[in-house]
Each structure stands twice: as structure tokens, then as C-alpha cells.
Write a protein that holds these residues in place. Structure first.
Motif, PDB file in Angstrom:
ATOM      1  N   GLU A  53       0.833  -1.201   0.000  1.00 58.02           N
ATOM      2  CA  GLU A  53       0.000   0.000   0.000  1.00 58.02           C
ATOM      3  C   GLU A  53       0.867   1.250   0.000  1.00 58.02           C
ATOM      4  OE1 GLU A  53      -2.694  -0.369   3.305  1.00 58.02           O
ATOM      5  OE2 GLU A  53      -3.268  -2.411   2.760  1.00 58.02           O
ATOM      6  N   THR A  60      -3.614  -2.262  -7.849  1.00 62.69           N
ATOM      7  CA  THR A  60      -3.818  -3.712  -7.867  1.00 62.69           C
ATOM      8  C   THR A  60      -2.859  -4.445  -6.935  1.00 62.69           C
ATOM      9  OG1 THR A  60      -2.298  -4.099  -9.722  1.00 62.69           O
ATOM     10  CG2 THR A  60      -4.598  -3.589 -10.256  1.00 62.69           C
ATOM     11  N   ARG A 271      -6.699 -11.117 -11.696  1.00 61.35           N
ATOM     12  CA  ARG A 271      -7.808 -10.209 -11.438  1.00 61.35           C
ATOM     13  C   ARG A 271      -7.232  -8.995 -10.721  1.00 61.35           C
ATOM     14  NH1 ARG A 271     -13.382 -11.962 -11.189  1.00 61.35           N
ATOM     15  NH2 ARG A 271     -13.667 -10.177  -9.818  1.00 61.35           N
ATOM     16  N   PRO A 272      -7.717  -7.790 -11.034  1.00 60.08           N
ATOM     17  CA  PRO A 272      -7.190  -6.612 -10.343  1.00 60.08           C
ATOM     18  C   PRO A 272      -7.538  -6.578  -8.860  1.00 60.08           C
ATOM     19  CG  PRO A 272      -9.055  -6.007 -11.719  1.00 60.08           C
ATOM     20  CD  PRO A 272      -8.712  -7.426 -12.057  1.00 60.08           C
ATOM     21  N   ASP A 273      -8.595  -7.325  -8.469  1.00 56.31           N
ATOM     22  CA  ASP A 273      -9.033  -7.299  -7.073  1.00 56.31           C
ATOM     23  C   ASP A 273      -8.641  -8.559  -6.305  1.00 56.31           C
ATOM     24  OD1 ASP A 273     -10.683  -9.055  -8.411  1.00 56.31           O
ATOM     25  OD2 ASP A 273     -12.554  -8.283  -7.570  1.00 56.31           O
ATOM     26  N   SER A 274      -7.639  -9.277  -6.795  1.00 54.30           N
ATOM     27  CA  SER A 274      -7.246 -10.533  -6.147  1.00 54.30           C
ATOM     28  C   SER A 274      -6.894 -10.335  -4.679  1.00 54.30           C
ATOM     29  CB  SER A 274      -6.033 -11.147  -6.861  1.00 54.30           C
ATOM     30  OG  SER A 274      -6.357 -11.556  -8.161  1.00 54.30           O
ATOM     31  N   HIS A 275      -6.098  -9.319  -4.384  1.00 54.73           N
ATOM     32  CA  HIS A 275      -5.664  -9.105  -3.007  1.00 54.73           C
ATOM     33  C   HIS A 275      -6.848  -8.738  -2.102  1.00 54.73           C
ATOM     34  CE1 HIS A 275      -1.834  -9.703  -4.564  1.00 54.73           C
ATOM     35  NE2 HIS A 275      -1.190  -8.612  -4.188  1.00 54.73           N
ATOM     36  N   PHE A 276      -7.750  -7.945  -2.620  1.00 52.20           N
ATOM     37  CA  PHE A 276      -8.933  -7.570  -1.843  1.00 52.20           C
ATOM     38  C   PHE A 276      -9.762  -8.811  -1.519  1.00 52.20           C
ATOM     39  CE2 PHE A 276     -13.461  -6.492  -1.742  1.00 52.20           C
ATOM     40  CZ  PHE A 276     -13.487  -5.582  -0.690  1.00 52.20           C
ATOM     41  N   GLN A 277      -9.973  -9.663  -2.532  1.00 47.79           N
ATOM     42  CA  GLN A 277     -10.763 -10.874  -2.309  1.00 47.79           C
ATOM     43  C   GLN A 277     -10.075 -11.808  -1.323  1.00 47.79           C
ATOM     44  OE1 GLN A 277     -13.711 -11.465  -3.346  1.00 47.79           O
ATOM     45  NE2 GLN A 277     -14.077 -10.063  -5.040  1.00 47.79           N
ATOM     46  N   GLN A 280     -10.501 -10.524   2.184  1.00 47.45           N
ATOM     47  CA  GLN A 280     -11.870 -10.697   2.666  1.00 47.45           C
ATOM     48  C   GLN A 280     -12.129 -12.140   3.101  1.00 47.45           C
ATOM     49  OE1 GLN A 280     -14.423  -8.207   2.989  1.00 47.45           O
ATOM     50  NE2 GLN A 280     -12.551  -6.998   2.820  1.00 47.45           N
TER      51      GLN A 280
END
Length: 350
Positions: A53, A60, A271-277, A280
Motif C-alpha cells: 500500500e 492492484t 484479477r485486479p481485485d485478487s488481493h482484496f478478495q 476478505q
């Protein structure tokens, strides 16, 4: 022709469970921690913070989340031309860049109604770095990538080039299928994104694999682009293109060229949201994540892509500064480029 070049250039649910079957290798030889295969090093299992971050990070790359990995073996360096040639001679394998282009498959990834180019254009080839003069817009990468018939791993810069004297350089123009075929033949597999990033960090969590400065005290620790990208490479690190493997010092795990030189394939879908998923789904820590179950890139939703890591000799602080362990890019699985290669891993089975 121009439209084809641009098209070729252009060319979900996260799992935190055991490795997907399409990444596994049933022929993997059982080895213990003490039996390190030749040309590999043992990467001890452990927990680390994946992603970044930081201000320099691409969106991403975040959010950061905790990952726990089992130990594994990893190739000391990228697969070389000499090593890949042994595989080809043993199997007769032809890379995607050496095969005629299947228009019916390609048009599935393109806008509806696009006309088929002449058959002569659909000849085997790959993408080479060929910057146009006076480039002002760094958002248009078609200005420095060109589709060149006859480019492949044996001819990295076009049909008139070869790999003589480059036997110890990383093999390039390798599509995901090619890398996976080699890995299976060698009794190995491609690393997950988490394994690759963990190994690249060498047990540290810093901006670069070696610390917080790209060139500490003016010392070059990886092969990347110096000068004004893309047309003026000052070659201060001594290499205009690929460097022989082991040209720079290894990281704390004994791995060479995890940063720079050539991009490296992983086994994970992009996927661009792999880390977010992942964050979660994980309660406290994500154990041995294998990436999404399918690919999705909102910029090119029809194009299946896998994650590549590590940056290359074309990465610059002006463009694509992806020589950080957390950096991640998406590449079409059928794409071969002159700065794209791979290395393998192998499981430890007690």
C-alpha cells in the motif's frame, strides 16, 4: 496490419485453499527439505505480508494481507536458452510463437466484426521492442512494441537474430502454455504469485528486494532500463537487453534475478481485485493461496490472463517501475514477448 499489431499487444473468485489441479504436477518427484534438487534452493515456509500500500504501488498491489506458505524449492535462476533447448530437443516441442496463428481463436478476443488479415500476416511471430521516434505519450505502448514474423525463442529479436552466445541468458518469447509444458517435463510447476513474491522478498518487507533504494550508493543490483524511456537507453548497468543469469548478487534465499532481466510467469489467473478478495476470505491469514479461479481484466474482459512478476530490462522509473516484489502485471496467456520468461518451483513432500 496496424490493427493486428495493436490487437496482439492487447492480447474470480479467490481461493485460499490447496493448489488448483491445473497447477499441480502429478509427476512431481517426492523430495524432503534436506534433498534439494540440482539448480534449485529451498525456500522455508513462513508468514509474510503480501502486496503493498506504499505510495509507489499500483492499486492492484493492495491491500496488504497476511499469507502463510509451506516450504518449497525454486529454481536458482530463470530458465535459460540452453535449458529450454534441452527440453525442445527431448520432446520436439514448438512454442506458441513458432506455430501458425489460429484466427478463429484469436478473433474471440477481439471486437466483433474485425476483418481477418491476410494469411501472410497470420504467420508465426512474436512481439519485439521497437520504439518509434519522438514518443510523447507513454500511455500508448503500441509505439514501442511491434509484431515481427519470425521472432521466437530461437530468434529473440527477429528472424535474422539467434541465441548464439546467449545460451546462459533467460529464454524469452515464452507464452504461459510453453512455460507450463517445460515445467511439467522437468517434474516441476510454475510458482503461485504468493510463492514468487515471498521468495523475491528474501525474508524482508522493503520497497526493493535489497532495501529501500533502487541503486544504493550508485550500485546496480538488477537489470532494468536507464535513461529516457523508451528511446534513449544509457545502459549504465551494462546490459541493453537481457543479462546472463547470475549477473547480479543473489537475494537472501540465494535466488538470482528475481527483479529485472525478464518478467516471469506465475500460475495464478489475473484479477485486479485478487488481493482484496483474498483479504476478505482470510480470517487471520491466507494459507497457500493459489489465486482466482478465473481471469478477469476489465480493460480486456475477453482476454484470459495470468499474473507475471518481477519486471524486466525495460522497466524504468519513468514507466513500468515494476522492479518491486509486490508489483504485478497481467499478460495474455498466448502472448510471447522479448522480455518474458519464467522459472519453476517444486513441492516438498515429507
Amino acid at each position: 496490419m496496424k490493427n493486428l499489431v495493436v490487437a496482439l499487444i492487447a492480447l474470480g473468485i479467490v481461493s485460499c485453499s490447496s493448489r488448483e489441479s491445473n497447477q499441480s504436477n502429478t509427476n512431481t518427484e517426492k523430495r524432503t527439505e534436506s534433498e534439494v534438487p540440482a539448480g534449485m534452493v529451498y525456500i522455508p515456509g513462513g508468514t509474510f505480508t503480501m502486496g503493498s500500500e506504499d505510495r509507489e504501488a499500483n492499486p492492484t498491489e493492495g491491500p496488504e494481507f497476511a499469507v502463510e506458505l509451506s516450504g518449497f524449492y525454486m529454481d536458482v535462476h530463470e530458465v535459460t536458452n540452453a535449458e529450454f533447448q534441452v527440453f525442445v530437443e527431448a520432446t520436439g516441442y514448438k512454442t506458441i510463437a513458432e506455430r501458425p496463428i489460429d484466427w478463429e481463436e484469436m478473433k474471440k478476443q477481439l471486437p466483433a466484426g474485425m476483418e481477418k488479415p491476410a494469411d501472410s500476416v497470420l504467420s508465426p511471430g512474436s512481439l519485439i521492442f521497437s520504439p518509434q521516434p519522438n514518443i510523447a505519450n507513454l500511455n500508448d505502448y503500441s509505439q514501442w512494441w511491434a509484431w515481427l514474423i519470425g521472432s521466437d525463442w530461437r530468434h529473440p529479436y527477429g528472424p535474422d537474430s539467434d541465441i548464439t552466445g546467449k545460451e546462459n541468458h533467460p529464454v524469452v518469447h515464452i507464452a504461459h502454455e510453453d512455460a507450463k509444458a517445460y515445467a511439467q517435463w522437468a517434474g516441476k510447476r510454475l510458482p503461485t504469485e504468493a510463492e514468487w513474491e515471498y521468495a523475491s522478498r528474501g525474508g524482508m518487507h522493503q520497497s526493493f528486494a535489497w532495501g529501500e533504494e533502487l541503486t544504493p550508493e550508485g550500485q546496480f543490483l538488477a537489470n532494468f532500463f536507464q535513461g529516457t524511456f523508451p528511446g534513449e537507453n544509457t545502459i549504465e548497468d551494462g546490459f541493453e537487453k537481457t543479462a546472463p543469469v547470475k549477473s547480479y548478487a543473489p537475494n537472501a534465499y540465494g535466488l538470482y534475478d528475481m527483479i529485472g532481466n525478464v518478467w516471469e510467469w506465475t500460475g495464478d489467473w489475473y484479477r485486479p481485485d485478487s488481493h482484496f478478495q483474498n483479504k476478505q476470505k482470510a480470517i487471520t491469514v491466507c494459507r497457500n493461496p493459489t489465486g482466482p479461479e478465473s481471469s478477469y481484466d476489465p480493460q480486456e474482459p475477453k482476454v484470459p490472463k495470468r499474473v507475471i512478476k518481477g519486471g524486466s530490462y525495460l522497466c524504468s522509473d519513468q514507466y513500468c517501475s515494476n522492479y518491486r516484489p509486490s508489483a504485478r502485471m497481467a499478460t495474455a496467456i498466448d502472448s510471447g514477448q522479448e522480455h518474458l520468461g519464467f522459472r519453476c518451483v517444486q513441492d516438498v513432500i515429507n
